[in-house]
Design a protein around this motif. Structure first.
Motif, PDB file in Angstrom:
ATOM      1  N   THR A 194       2.365   1.711  -3.421  1.00 38.08           N
ATOM      2  CA  THR A 194       1.338   2.188  -4.353  1.00 38.08           C
ATOM      3  C   THR A 194       1.056   3.673  -4.148  1.00 38.08           C
ATOM      4  OG1 THR A 194       0.307  -0.001  -4.313  1.00 38.08           O
ATOM      5  CG2 THR A 194      -1.005   1.814  -5.195  1.00 38.08           C
ATOM      6  N   MET A 253       0.840  -1.209   0.000  1.00 41.56           N
ATOM      7  CA  MET A 253       0.000   0.000   0.000  1.00 41.56           C
ATOM      8  C   MET A 253       0.872   1.256   0.000  1.00 41.56           C
ATOM      9  SD  MET A 253      -2.941   1.134   2.713  1.00 41.56           S
ATOM     10  CE  MET A 253      -3.858   2.658   2.479  1.00 41.56           C
ATOM     11  N   LYS A 286       3.950   5.817  -5.384  1.00 42.44           N
ATOM     12  CA  LYS A 286       3.895   5.996  -6.842  1.00 42.44           C
ATOM     13  C   LYS A 286       2.808   6.985  -7.234  1.00 42.44           C
ATOM     14  CE  LYS A 286       5.623   1.403  -8.094  1.00 42.44           C
ATOM     15  NZ  LYS A 286       5.291   0.104  -8.726  1.00 42.44           N
ATOM     16  N   LEU A 287       1.676   6.940  -6.525  1.00 41.47           N
ATOM     17  CA  LEU A 287       0.576   7.869  -6.808  1.00 41.47           C
ATOM     18  C   LEU A 287       0.975   9.302  -6.510  1.00 41.47           C
ATOM     19  CD1 LEU A 287      -2.459   8.340  -7.492  1.00 41.47           C
ATOM     20  CD2 LEU A 287      -2.925   8.059  -5.060  1.00 41.47           C
ATOM     21  N   ASP A 341      10.796  -1.182  -6.669  1.00 47.92           N
ATOM     22  CA  ASP A 341      10.212  -1.927  -7.791  1.00 47.92           C
ATOM     23  C   ASP A 341      10.904  -3.272  -7.963  1.00 47.92           C
ATOM     24  OD1 ASP A 341       8.353   0.017  -8.378  1.00 47.92           O
ATOM     25  OD2 ASP A 341       9.627   1.045  -9.825  1.00 47.92           O
ATOM     26  N   GLU A 366       9.844  -5.510  -5.206  1.00 48.83           N
ATOM     27  CA  GLU A 366       8.456  -5.927  -5.431  1.00 48.83           C
ATOM     28  C   GLU A 366       8.395  -7.039  -6.469  1.00 48.83           C
ATOM     29  OE1 GLU A 366       4.119  -3.819  -6.323  1.00 48.83           O
ATOM     30  OE2 GLU A 366       5.973  -2.714  -6.668  1.00 48.83           O
TER      31      GLU A 366
END
Length: 265
Positions: free
Chosen positions: A4, A1, A7-8, A245, A248
């Protein structure tokens, strides 16, 4: 989360979406200064709350995405954004503090500075340049004081309104420095003192040219330092995101491998 949301938050599209909402917020504030029908005022009220809730979601996303939560509030811009959003959530529309609520919503336009990095660099550069600029301003005040005293001694009999005392003389000199009809002032004193043009030319040289160039040089120098520091920070952040990344992807590959192992023991 967290990855994410990081990145947002770093996404340019998200950044410009926040900018658009800030512009909408500014338009809503401007609309409130007009005489509007009750139903339009109700729509503006709902839109204002929608903007406030969007800002709340945006600040929460930035807080959750931050790696070090304590460091989040060490940033002055983050504190400013949080205070503006929190105060905007307080329902004070119909209370005695309604004026404060309107003022806080006006200051939401300043969030444009905290969102756009280029504006943030400009403001940070100006703030960091203030200690150096203070010495230039002090020297400029000394020049103003000396020229103001000389102008008051010589030119007060010509025009007491412009040169009556040292404070008024300094105000007149500020008018000369900004080139606001300064030739009218000069020609008036030249009627009694023909060489008084040297007084004005030397003053303009010191203030409008020499000191102004000093101020510009200091600000540009600090601005270059801020840009360099910002580019280094972006490089570090990009490197961290690249590592995240990679981790991940490795976790996903490991999960797939474990799933295959469970299916085919």
């Amino acid at each position: 989360m967290k990855i994410t949301l990081q990145k947002l938050v770093d996404n340019k599209l998200f950044e410009w979406s926040v900018v658009v909402v800030i512009i909408i917020s500014a338009l809503l504030i401007g609309a409130k200064t007009y005489q509007l029908s009750p139903w339009v005022e109700q729509i503006i009220l709902f839109a204002d709350w929608a903007v406030t809730l969007f800002f709340l979601a945006e600040i929460m996303a930035r807080f959750i995405a931050c790696e070090n939560k304590k460091r989040f509030f060490k940033n002055g811009w983050n504190i400013f954004d949080t205070v503006i959003v929190v105060v905007s959530l307080i329902p004070i529309q119909d209370s005695e503090m309604a004026l404060l609520g309107r003022l806080v919503r006006v200051f939401r336009v300043l969030r444009m500075v905290s969102i756009i990095p280029e504006l943030r660099i400009l403001i940070n550069s100006l703030l960091k340049a203030m200690p150096q600029l203070s010495y230039v301003m002090l020297l400029m005040f000394i020049i103003f004081y000396i020229y103001g005293a000389v102008g008051s001694f010589f030119f007060a009999p010509i025009n007491n309104t412009l040169w009556g005392d040292i404070a008024t003389s300094m105000l007149t000199l500020f008018r000369v420095m900004t080139f606001e009809d300064w030739t009218d002032v000069m020609y008036e004193t030249m009627s009694l003192y023909p060489l008084s043009w040297a007084y004005y030319i030397s003053f303009i040289f010191f203030t409008a040219f020499a000191f102004l160039n000093m101020v510009i040089g200091i600000v540009v120098n600090v601005l270059d330092q801020e840009k360099t520091a910002y580019e280094k920070m972006l490089a570090v952040k990009k490197h961290k995101l690249t590592q995240l990344d990679r981790i991940e992807r490795e976790l996903k590959d490991l999960k797939k491998l474990l799933d295959k192992t469970h299916k085919n023991p």
